[in-house]
Write a protein that holds these residues in place. Structure first.
Motif, mmCIF file in Angstrom:
data_model
loop_
_atom_site.group_PDB
_atom_site.id
_atom_site.type_symbol
_atom_site.label_atom_id
_atom_site.label_comp_id
_atom_site.label_asym_id
_atom_site.label_seq_id
_atom_site.Cartn_x
_atom_site.Cartn_y
_atom_site.Cartn_z
ATOM 1 N N THR A 163 10.653 2.124 6.848
ATOM 2 C CA THR A 163 9.240 1.787 6.962
ATOM 3 C C THR A 163 9.000 0.465 6.238
ATOM 4 O O THR A 163 9.669 0.151 5.246
ATOM 5 C CB THR A 163 8.342 2.878 6.360
ATOM 6 N N TYR A 164 8.037 -0.290 6.732
ATOM 7 C CA TYR A 164 7.773 -1.625 6.214
ATOM 8 C C TYR A 164 6.383 -1.668 5.589
ATOM 9 O O TYR A 164 5.445 -1.010 6.064
ATOM 10 C CB TYR A 164 7.874 -2.669 7.338
ATOM 11 N N SER A 165 6.266 -2.469 4.548
ATOM 12 C CA SER A 165 4.980 -2.631 3.877
ATOM 13 C C SER A 165 4.953 -4.006 3.215
ATOM 14 O O SER A 165 5.992 -4.644 3.013
ATOM 15 C CB SER A 165 4.754 -1.534 2.833
ATOM 16 N N LEU A 166 3.742 -4.450 2.894
ATOM 17 C CA LEU A 166 3.547 -5.732 2.233
ATOM 18 C C LEU A 166 3.369 -5.520 0.736
ATOM 19 O O LEU A 166 2.685 -4.576 0.315
ATOM 20 C CB LEU A 166 2.316 -6.450 2.791
ATOM 21 N N VAL A 167 3.997 -6.376 -0.048
ATOM 22 C CA VAL A 167 3.807 -6.338 -1.494
ATOM 23 C C VAL A 167 2.425 -6.910 -1.809
ATOM 24 O O VAL A 167 2.052 -7.982 -1.320
ATOM 25 C CB VAL A 167 4.911 -7.137 -2.204
ATOM 26 N N GLU A 168 1.679 -6.174 -2.612
ATOM 27 C CA GLU A 168 0.311 -6.597 -2.914
ATOM 28 C C GLU A 168 0.320 -7.931 -3.666
ATOM 29 O O GLU A 168 1.066 -8.126 -4.620
ATOM 30 C CB GLU A 168 -0.394 -5.534 -3.756
ATOM 31 N N PRO B 242 13.780 7.487 -2.380
ATOM 32 C CA PRO B 242 13.856 6.391 -1.404
ATOM 33 C C PRO B 242 14.413 5.116 -2.031
ATOM 34 O O PRO B 242 14.211 4.847 -3.205
ATOM 35 C CB PRO B 242 12.395 6.219 -0.963
ATOM 36 N N LEU B 243 15.112 4.359 -1.212
ATOM 37 C CA LEU B 243 15.642 3.063 -1.618
ATOM 38 C C LEU B 243 14.942 1.979 -0.807
ATOM 39 O O LEU B 243 14.529 2.211 0.335
ATOM 40 C CB LEU B 243 17.156 2.996 -1.398
ATOM 41 N N SER B 244 14.828 0.800 -1.391
ATOM 42 C CA SER B 244 14.087 -0.273 -0.714
ATOM 43 C C SER B 244 14.704 -1.618 -1.057
ATOM 44 O O SER B 244 15.486 -1.748 -2.008
ATOM 45 C CB SER B 244 12.606 -0.254 -1.112
ATOM 46 N N GLN C 179 2.704 -17.368 1.329
ATOM 47 C CA GLN C 179 3.922 -16.764 0.814
ATOM 48 C C GLN C 179 3.663 -15.274 0.644
ATOM 49 O O GLN C 179 2.706 -14.885 -0.039
ATOM 50 C CB GLN C 179 4.321 -17.381 -0.534
ATOM 51 N N LEU C 180 4.487 -14.472 1.269
ATOM 52 C CA LEU C 180 4.323 -13.031 1.140
ATOM 53 C C LEU C 180 5.692 -12.367 1.108
ATOM 54 O O LEU C 180 6.708 -12.974 1.474
ATOM 55 C CB LEU C 180 3.453 -12.462 2.262
ATOM 56 N N ILE C 181 5.732 -11.132 0.657
ATOM 57 C CA ILE C 181 6.967 -10.351 0.510
ATOM 58 C C ILE C 181 6.801 -9.057 1.283
ATOM 59 O O ILE C 181 5.806 -8.341 1.120
ATOM 60 C CB ILE C 181 7.280 -10.064 -0.970
ATOM 61 N N VAL C 182 7.785 -8.753 2.130
ATOM 62 C CA VAL C 182 7.812 -7.521 2.919
ATOM 63 C C VAL C 182 8.851 -6.580 2.304
ATOM 64 O O VAL C 182 9.980 -7.005 2.010
ATOM 65 C CB VAL C 182 8.132 -7.801 4.391
ATOM 66 N N THR C 183 8.467 -5.343 2.105
ATOM 67 C CA THR C 183 9.360 -4.327 1.542
ATOM 68 C C THR C 183 9.773 -3.358 2.647
ATOM 69 O O THR C 183 8.927 -2.865 3.394
ATOM 70 C CB THR C 183 8.667 -3.561 0.408
ATOM 71 N N PHE D 269 18.032 -6.652 4.953
ATOM 72 C CA PHE D 269 17.583 -7.631 5.927
ATOM 73 C C PHE D 269 18.728 -8.586 6.237
ATOM 74 O O PHE D 269 19.575 -8.861 5.369
ATOM 75 C CB PHE D 269 16.391 -8.420 5.393
ATOM 76 N N PRO D 270 18.792 -9.106 7.452
ATOM 77 C CA PRO D 270 19.861 -10.067 7.780
ATOM 78 C C PRO D 270 19.816 -11.307 6.917
ATOM 79 O O PRO D 270 20.844 -11.899 6.621
ATOM 80 C CB PRO D 270 19.606 -10.390 9.263
ATOM 81 N N HIS D 271 18.622 -11.723 6.477
ATOM 82 C CA HIS D 271 18.478 -12.917 5.656
ATOM 83 C C HIS D 271 17.605 -12.585 4.457
ATOM 84 O O HIS D 271 16.778 -11.664 4.496
ATOM 85 C CB HIS D 271 17.868 -14.067 6.457
#
Length: 932
Positions: free
Chosen positions: A488-493, A541-543, A529-533, A452-454
């Motif tokens: 691909t993008y997903s939300l951390v539970e 796969p790498l993430s 507050q949430l985390i996107v993977t 990610f850029p940031h």
């Protein structure tokens, strides 16, 4: 002396064993087969798979194949049987000429490891060539007086076969004058010679015809014949004699065609025809006949074609000189050809991996190629180089094979294609070079995770958002390619307030767009507050993760809520008392309001919307304190009705109103006494005054009805144009009359009227008052003004419209500018003023709680009257509302302090352990002064 000898012997044996081991390794590294020439295509030569230690099926799996050095492929691999077979017709004589042993060398390449295995195949000779004479007819001239026993050399036959299959014997046809003798040279070559057995007689027989037969030793034997014509001539005293028995010449291979190489010369001492000498080739191959030319008269030897050192660097031939009568003599000619650097190096790429994974370690073989230069000596010494700035190097293999291997780790993300230039240069003068270009692609491996850029993002979005609205876009970049770069993008539970984060926000797995799954309420929570993977599609796969802080922005979606005065539960109307002796600025009561919003949306301002006695009371702009504007007079009516509007500063503006009833009296008994005095008198003055007032009301009513008629006509004309007037400020819901503290027996007088006629006894004029309706959410709307127009005759309509417009589009009030030390409260403070600045101290619900509880205790003790003192809010617990901390919500955290990042808290009150002094203290003190 014996011991040293044994030691020396042992050392000798050790050296012998080492030498034998080395020879065995050298022999074991080569595989030798043999095959006869002229065998059919596909004939078995050897079992390659067995000798390499492989199964036949492994030949194709491991990429086993034959590589040759630029010549025609003579052999091939049978993939089924794993054997080496002939690929075409093999002619031993064409490959090796007269060499006693013919070996064909090539290499077996194993592609997977880039290993080379040298192979030698010996071509066995078969008797496939018969002896052949250079000329089918041989002419021999013999003088008739030649003595018997003289020998005459004949042209020998040639047989390209070797061994027993080569020329073995000559045979002369039977005759009575000649015999045959065969001579052997140093190299084993057999030369036939014709021997004269009897004296010839020209007159008896001038020409003799013989047949010479040459035979080999093959099975079956092959033979060739030549006809010999012997001509008997007159006496020739001398035979030609060469000036040299052997001629030698050395020439470079690049001499032009037609260049004279040398001149042979023979001298015959005879005269005339007997002295005329002619030259011819005696022993020469057909190929040399195409290259060299011998002038039969001058003896000059010249070239017919260009010489090629690479074909042959040395030529040997025999020439003969013959005079007119036929006397012969022979001489050898040796031609040595010097090599010239006329051939550039040749690069033959044997094996090439056009694509190599980037994770291959250094030392991986990329290409295998063969270097050769047909020149010799330094002209044939070849060096190979590649550019130095490439992560590759050259490594020499067997013979003239070179390997191109990786010298460093490759990174496809830095460079995905390498254009490699192989430059082969010989050692000639001037040097010749050849460049070969190899394009090598670096295959991608999943060695880079999405980035990610940031590392984190802060996202701001307003509350009350629609469901499914996109609120942010996250994008991750993967420098890999193809599937390794598909992100691909997903939300951390996680859970937020007991619910999974996926029930609040979702992310598009392909685009990274975040969507809100519900409408957020700022008053419920302010941030998430949430985390996107971000994961790629590589194997494995790498993430990488990025944290998002979602901040909900407050909107002005909550109107101010009035906490005091509260609505009584017994249905009575609340009353506030104001003593008639109150001075200007006397605190009558205080309106307490809060706003559930925050920041500017929670800044509240108070103003007097309506009063039954204009100019008698004022309301603090920021404190909500209702104070007297002037001293109370005896002519002021007992009941005063006030409508106070509370407005926030959000966009759009929201407001609420409350109706206050103020009784102008010093005590409850006085209120009751005043009510008795207001009953109608039976005197003539009162009856006459009442008659005048009734007539006046009737006249005013007629005028009002006429005005309404005119107004309706005008309004109907406007209605046809606009169809329906739209309220600019919205219709405000009516708020029920304020009921504060019920007073039994006076409710009929202290109730809120929809309209009233106020008759004052001490005034010469009667006041007709039409109160405007109350509104809960807005101050004054255009619609309310229009409705009032039909009822009030003493109001300027244009002025009403202007007031509505000014209320809706009022510019920012400069009174809202305040210093850093000043901060807004939920409903003002005790020290507030009406100058437009925010008070310095806050008025919170704890202060109100303490004040009301104190008043309730005072009323319970019987030390106070109905209000606990004139002008106070300390009513008894029986009539007043019960304020507790759990009944009054705390909205101070929503109040934003301009110029600061702090919000209001009750820390000061808790720290001091007591509620700060409020406006109630002032009112109580003032009330006591009035009693005195």
């Amino acid at each position: 002396m014996a011991a040293p000898q044994r030691s020396g012997n042992y050392r000798g044996f050790v050296l012998l064993f080492i030498l034998l081991g080395t020879l065995w390794e050298a022999w074991a590294g080569h595989i030798l087969y043999s095959v006869s020439e002229e065998t059919d295509k596909g004939s078995f030569v050897g079992d390659i798979a067995k000798d390499l230690g492989l199964e036949p099926r492994e030949l194709a799996e491991r990429g086993v194949r034959i590589v040759s050095r630029g010549r025609t492929q003579l052999f091939s691999l049978n993939p089924r049987s794993g054997s080496l077979v002939t690929a075409d017709r093999i002619d031993r004589e064409e490959l090796c000429a007269q060499s006693p042993r013919c070996l064909v060398n090539f290499n077996i390449l194993m592609e997977d490891k880039m290993n080379l295995y040298p192979i030698e195949v010996e071509i066995m000779d078969i008797n496939d060539n018969a002896p052949r004479f250079l000329m089918e007819e041989i002419n021999v001239k013999i003088m008739e007086n030649t003595a018997p026993g003289l020998r005459f050399p004949l042209n020998e036959a040639g047989d390209p076969d070797v061994g027993t299959n080569s020329l073995q014997r000559y045979q002369l046809s039977p005759n009575r004058h000649f015999s045959l003798v065969v001579q052997s040279g140093d190299d084993g070559t057999k030369f036939p010679e014709l021997v004269l057995e009897r004296v010839l007689d020209r007159e008896e027989e001038r020409v003799h015809h013989l047949v010479l037969t040459a035979s080999d030793g093959g099975d079956p034997p092959r033979s060739g014949t030549a006809r010999i014509q012997v001509t008997v001539v007159d006496v020739n005293d001398h035979a030609p004699v060469f000036s040299l028995p052997q001629y030698q010449v050395t020439v470079p291979e690049n001499v032009p065609v037609g260049t004279k190489l040398l001149t042979v010369n023979a001298i015959d001492l005879d005269e005339g025809v007997n002295g005329e000498v002619t030259y011819s080739f005696r022993k020469i191959t057909p190929k040399l006949l195409q290259i060299f030319h011998l002038n039969s008269l001058t003896g000059e030897l010249s070239t017919l074609e260009g010489l090629d050192y690479e074909e042959s660097g040395f030529h040997e031939m025999e020439v003969q000189a013959q005079d007119g009568p036929g006397s012969l003599t022979k001489a050898k000619v040796l031609i040595t050809i010097l090599d010239v650097n006329d051939n550039a190096p040749e690069v033959t790429v044997t094996s090439l991996s056009s694509t190599i994974p980037e994770d291959k370690p250094p030392g991986t073989v990329i290409a295998l190629f063969y270097l050769q230069d047909r020149d010799s000596g330094k002209n044939g010494e070849v060096t190979c180089t590649i550019p130095e700035n490439l992560p590759f190097k050259l490594e020499r293999s067997i013979d003239n094979y070179y390997r191109l291997i990786t010298a460093k780790n490759l990174d496809r993300e830095k460079l995905s294609v390498y254009n490699i230039t192989l430059k082969a240069t010989d050692g000639g003068t001037p040097p010749l070079s050849t460049e070969t270009h190899i394009s090598m692609h670096v295959a991608d491996t999943n060695d880079n995770p999405p980035t990610f850029p940031h590392s984190s993002y802060s996202v701001y979005f307003p509350e009350n958002n629609p469901r499914g609205a996109s609120i942010f876009l996250v994008t991750a970049q993967d420098p890999d390619s193809d599937e390794n770069a598909q992100v691909t993008y997903s939300l951390v539970e996680d859970t937020i307030q007991g619910a999974p984060v996926s029930s609040y926000v979702s992310v598009n797995s392909d685009t990274g767009v975040l969507y809100a799954l519900r409408s957020f309420d700022y008053e419920q929570f302010q941030n998430l507050q949430l985390i996107v993977t971000a994961s790629d599609s590589g194997d494995p796969p790498l993430s990488s993760n990025v944290s998002l802080s979602l901040f909900v922005l407050d909107q002005n979606d909550n109107a101010p809520e009035i906490l005091y005065p509260a609505l009584p539960t017994d249905g009575s109307t609340g009353v506030e008392l104001a003593p008639r002796s109150a001075e200007p600025g006397y605190l009558v009561t205080k309106v307490v309001a809060v706003d559930r919003d925050s920041g500017q949306n929670a800044w509240l301002s108070y103003r007097l919307l309506k009063a039954s006695e204009p100019g008698l009371f004022v309301v603090g702009l920021h404190t909500g304190e209702v104070r007297t504007a002037r001293a109370l007079l005896d002519r002021d009516v007992l009941k005063q009705s006030l409508v106070v509007a509370v407005q926030d500063h959000g966009q759009p503006l929201l407001s609420a109103t409350v109706t206050l009833t103020v009784a102008v009296a010093d005590s409850i008994p006085e209120v009751l006494a005043d009510l008795g005095n207001l009953e109608p008198s039976a005197g003539p003055y009162n009856s006459g005054l009442t008659l005048y007032l009734v007539v006046a009301v009737a006249v005013v009513s007629c005028v009002f009805l006429a005005f309404v008629m005119v107004l309706l006509v005008l309004r109907l004309g406007c209605w046809h144009k606009s169809h329906l007037l739209q309220a600019s400020g919205g219709v405000l819901a009516g708020v029920p009359p304020s009921n504060f503290v019920g007073v039994d027996g006076v409710q009929a007088f202290l109730q809120t009227y929809s309209h009233e006629v106020s008759l004052t006894a001490d005034s010469r004029k009667s006041h007709l008052i039409f109160p405007q309706p109350n509104y809960a959410d807005t101050l004054i709307s255009q619609q309310s003004c229009e409705k009032s127009d039909s009822l009030l005759t003493s109001i300027d309509f244009h002025k009403c419209k202007d007031e509505a417009s000014s209320i809706q589009q009022a510019p920012p009030n400069t009174d809202w500018r305040f210093s850093q030390a000043q901060r807004p409260g939920t409903s003002g403070s005790q020290n507030g003023d009406d100058t437009g600045t925010w008070p310095n101290n806050q008025f919170d619900t704890e202060m109100l709680q303490a004040m009301i509880l104190a008043s309730a205790s005072e009323a319970a003790d019987g030390s106070s009257t109905l209000g606990g003192g004139a002008g106070t809010m300390g009513l008894s617990a029986r009539y007043g509302p019960q304020f507790t901390l759990q009944h009054v919500p705390d909205y101070r955290q929503n109040v934003y302090i301009p110029g600061s990042n702090a919000t209001l808290t009750n820390a000061a009150g808790k720290r001091d352990g007591k509620a700060p002094a409020g406006g109630n203290g002032n009112k109580k003190k003032s009330g006591k002064k009035e009693k005195k």
